[in-house]
Design a protein around this motif. Structure first.
Motif, PDB file in Angstrom:
ATOM      1  N   GLN A   4       0.834  -1.209   0.000  1.00  0.00           N
ATOM      2  CA  GLN A   4       0.000   0.000   0.000  1.00  0.00           C
ATOM      3  C   GLN A   4       0.866   1.254   0.000  1.00  0.00           C
ATOM      4  N   PHE A   5       1.971   1.224   0.762  1.00  0.00           N
ATOM      5  CA  PHE A   5       2.874   2.371   0.809  1.00  0.00           C
ATOM      6  C   PHE A   5       3.492   2.637  -0.557  1.00  0.00           C
ATOM      7  N   LEU A   6       3.965   1.592  -1.225  1.00  0.00           N
ATOM      8  CA  LEU A   6       4.570   1.765  -2.550  1.00  0.00           C
ATOM      9  C   LEU A   6       3.554   2.304  -3.548  1.00  0.00           C
ATOM     10  N   GLN A   7       2.347   1.766  -3.524  1.00  0.00           N
ATOM     11  CA  GLN A   7       1.316   2.234  -4.443  1.00  0.00           C
ATOM     12  C   GLN A   7       1.004   3.704  -4.205  1.00  0.00           C
ATOM     13  N   ALA A   8       0.852   4.081  -2.947  1.00  0.00           N
ATOM     14  CA  ALA A   8       0.554   5.481  -2.618  1.00  0.00           C
ATOM     15  C   ALA A   8       1.713   6.390  -3.027  1.00  0.00           C
ATOM     16  N   SER A   9       2.942   5.932  -2.842  1.00  0.00           N
ATOM     17  CA  SER A   9       4.114   6.737  -3.216  1.00  0.00           C
ATOM     18  C   SER A   9       4.159   6.983  -4.715  1.00  0.00           C
ATOM     19  N   PHE A  10       3.925   5.945  -5.513  1.00  0.00           N
ATOM     20  CA  PHE A  10       3.951   6.120  -6.960  1.00  0.00           C
ATOM     21  C   PHE A  10       2.764   6.957  -7.441  1.00  0.00           C
ATOM     22  N   ASP A  11       1.623   6.829  -6.790  1.00  0.00           N
ATOM     23  CA  ASP A  11       0.485   7.685  -7.138  1.00  0.00           C
ATOM     24  C   ASP A  11       0.814   9.145  -6.873  1.00  0.00           C
ATOM     25  N   MET A  12       1.452   9.417  -5.737  1.00  0.00           N
ATOM     26  CA  MET A  12       1.842  10.796  -5.409  1.00  0.00           C
ATOM     27  C   MET A  12       2.874  11.317  -6.411  1.00  0.00           C
ATOM     28  N   LEU A  13       3.800  10.470  -6.833  1.00  0.00           N
ATOM     29  CA  LEU A  13       4.807  10.879  -7.809  1.00  0.00           C
ATOM     30  C   LEU A  13       4.146  11.264  -9.129  1.00  0.00           C
ATOM     31  N   ARG A  14       3.225  10.440  -9.612  1.00  0.00           N
ATOM     32  CA  ARG A  14       2.520  10.751 -10.859  1.00  0.00           C
ATOM     33  C   ARG A  14       1.719  12.039 -10.728  1.00  0.00           C
ATOM     34  N   ASP A  15       1.022  12.218  -9.599  1.00  0.00           N
ATOM     35  CA  ASP A  15       0.245  13.443  -9.389  1.00  0.00           C
ATOM     36  C   ASP A  15       1.146  14.669  -9.352  1.00  0.00           C
ATOM     37  N   SER A  16       2.289  14.548  -8.688  1.00  0.00           N
ATOM     38  CA  SER A  16       3.227  15.677  -8.614  1.00  0.00           C
ATOM     39  C   SER A  16       3.754  16.041  -9.993  1.00  0.00           C
ATOM     40  N   GLN A  17       4.081  15.042 -10.799  1.00  0.00           N
ATOM     41  CA  GLN A  17       4.561  15.319 -12.150  1.00  0.00           C
ATOM     42  C   GLN A  17       3.484  16.023 -12.964  1.00  0.00           C
ATOM     43  N   SER A  18       2.263  15.557 -12.826  1.00  0.00           N
ATOM     44  CA  SER A  18       1.157  16.162 -13.564  1.00  0.00           C
ATOM     45  C   SER A  18       0.957  17.616 -13.137  1.00  0.00           C
ATOM     46  N   LYS A  19       0.974  17.870 -11.841  1.00  0.00           N
ATOM     47  CA  LYS A  19       0.787  19.237 -11.335  1.00  0.00           C
ATOM     48  C   LYS A  19       1.946  20.135 -11.753  1.00  0.00           C
ATOM     49  N   MET A  20       3.160  19.592 -11.769  1.00  0.00           N
ATOM     50  CA  MET A  20       4.310  20.384 -12.193  1.00  0.00           C
ATOM     51  C   MET A  20       4.137  20.819 -13.646  1.00  0.00           C
ATOM     52  N   MET A  21       3.680  19.921 -14.484  1.00  0.00           N
ATOM     53  CA  MET A  21       3.495  20.265 -15.894  1.00  0.00           C
ATOM     54  C   MET A  21       2.357  21.266 -16.060  1.00  0.00           C
ATOM     55  N   GLU A  22       1.281  21.116 -15.298  1.00  0.00           N
ATOM     56  CA  GLU A  22       0.184  22.082 -15.367  1.00  0.00           C
ATOM     57  C   GLU A  22       0.667  23.470 -14.951  1.00  0.00           C
ATOM     58  N   ASN A  23       1.452  23.530 -13.873  1.00  0.00           N
ATOM     59  CA  ASN A  23       1.979  24.814 -13.414  1.00  0.00           C
ATOM     60  C   ASN A  23       2.923  25.420 -14.434  1.00  0.00           C
ATOM     61  N   MET A  24       3.748  24.599 -15.056  1.00  0.00           N
ATOM     62  CA  MET A  24       4.660  25.111 -16.071  1.00  0.00           C
ATOM     63  C   MET A  24       3.868  25.679 -17.246  1.00  0.00           C
ATOM     64  N   ASN A  25       2.800  24.999 -17.629  1.00  0.00           N
ATOM     65  CA  ASN A  25       1.967  25.485 -18.735  1.00  0.00           C
ATOM     66  C   ASN A  25       1.279  26.798 -18.374  1.00  0.00           C
ATOM     67  N   ALA A  26       0.790  26.884 -17.150  1.00  0.00           N
ATOM     68  CA  ALA A  26       0.082  28.095 -16.721  1.00  0.00           C
ATOM     69  C   ALA A  26       1.025  29.294 -16.649  1.00  0.00           C
ATOM     70  N   MET A  27       2.268  29.063 -16.249  1.00  0.00           N
ATOM     71  CA  MET A  27       3.221  30.153 -16.100  1.00  0.00           C
ATOM     72  C   MET A  27       3.975  30.447 -17.397  1.00  0.00           C
ATOM     73  N   ASN A  28       3.783  29.642 -18.404  1.00  0.00           N
ATOM     74  CA  ASN A  28       4.575  29.740 -19.622  1.00  0.00           C
ATOM     75  C   ASN A  28       4.037  30.839 -20.531  1.00  0.00           C
ATOM     76  N   PRO A  29       4.787  31.919 -20.711  1.00  0.00           N
ATOM     77  CA  PRO A  29       4.325  32.995 -21.590  1.00  0.00           C
ATOM     78  C   PRO A  29       4.421  32.609 -23.068  1.00  0.00           C
ATOM     79  N   MET A  30       5.086  31.516 -23.368  1.00  0.00           N
ATOM     80  CA  MET A  30       5.241  31.109 -24.763  1.00  0.00           C
ATOM     81  C   MET A  30       4.044  30.329 -25.286  1.00  0.00           C
ATOM     82  N   ALA A  31       3.033  30.141 -24.452  1.00  0.00           N
ATOM     83  CA  ALA A  31       1.884  29.341 -24.856  1.00  0.00           C
ATOM     84  C   ALA A  31       1.179  29.914 -26.083  1.00  0.00           C
TER      85      ALA A  31
END
Length: 183
Positions: A95-122
């Motif tokens: 359960q710990f490993l599954q939760a850790s990998f889920d958090m990693l995927r969510d963090s990557q997704s949020k990082m990309m969303e934030n980069m897109n939102a802050m990106n003036p080159m859009a």
């Protein structure tokens, strides 16, 4: 259900050869690892018995990568995994490993969303092609974890001039440099 949502069915014959049912050809463990890196789920079944062998083959892929010096799992993590098998009831490790990998995927997704939102080159022409290149770069840098960023784009239509392509390549190089500094 879309074809990519269903697990790719691989059948293992009595000869131990692995058969991709979608492409009707034989595959290797490295091919299966490539499917997984590309974000595809796989299911490996024994043709004769119908047993699910997926877990066994995934562990074999990890063991082969580890034996080639591609050390992803630190020794203390491997020790903890072995210990978790000794705990009655399996402990909390799965359960710990599954939760850790889920958090990693969510963090990557949020990082990309934030980069897109802050990106003036859009608003720049050809940005969709650049996003696809960024996705490939991040996937390569993270070893293909997740499928966190689904913002791929189409390549240019061919009507853009060479200058636009050069500008996009230059901007991509600048973005890659900035991403490497964030790591």
């Amino acid at each position: 259900m879309a074809e990519q949502d269903k697990p790719l069915l691989i059948k293992r014959y009595a000869s131990r050869r692995l058969y991709n049912t979608e492409t009707s050809d034989y595959v290797t463990l490295e091919d299966i690892a490539g499917f997984i890196r590309d974000g595809r789920e796989v299911q490996i079944l024994d043709l004769k018995t119908g047993d699910d062998l997926t877990r066994q083959y995934l562990l074999q892929i990890i063991a082969e990568h580890e034996s080639r010096g591609e050390n992803v799992l630190p020794v203390n993590v491997l020790n903890d995994l072995v210990r978790s098998y000794m705990v009655p009831g399996g402990g909390v490790m799965p359960q710990f490993l599954q939760a850790s990998f889920d958090m990693l995927r969510d963090s990557q997704s949020k990082m990309m969303e934030n980069m897109n939102a802050m990106n003036p080159m859009a608003q720049i022409p050809g940005f969709e092609a650049m996003k696809a290149q960024q996705e490939a770069f991040l996937k390569a840098m993270t070893g293909g974890f997740g499928g966190g960023w689904t913002g791929g784009g189409e390549e240019g239509t061919g009507t853009e001039g060479e200058e636009d392509l050069s500008a996009i390549k230059r901007q991509l190089a600048e973005l890659q440099e900035k991403l490497s500094k964030l790591s």
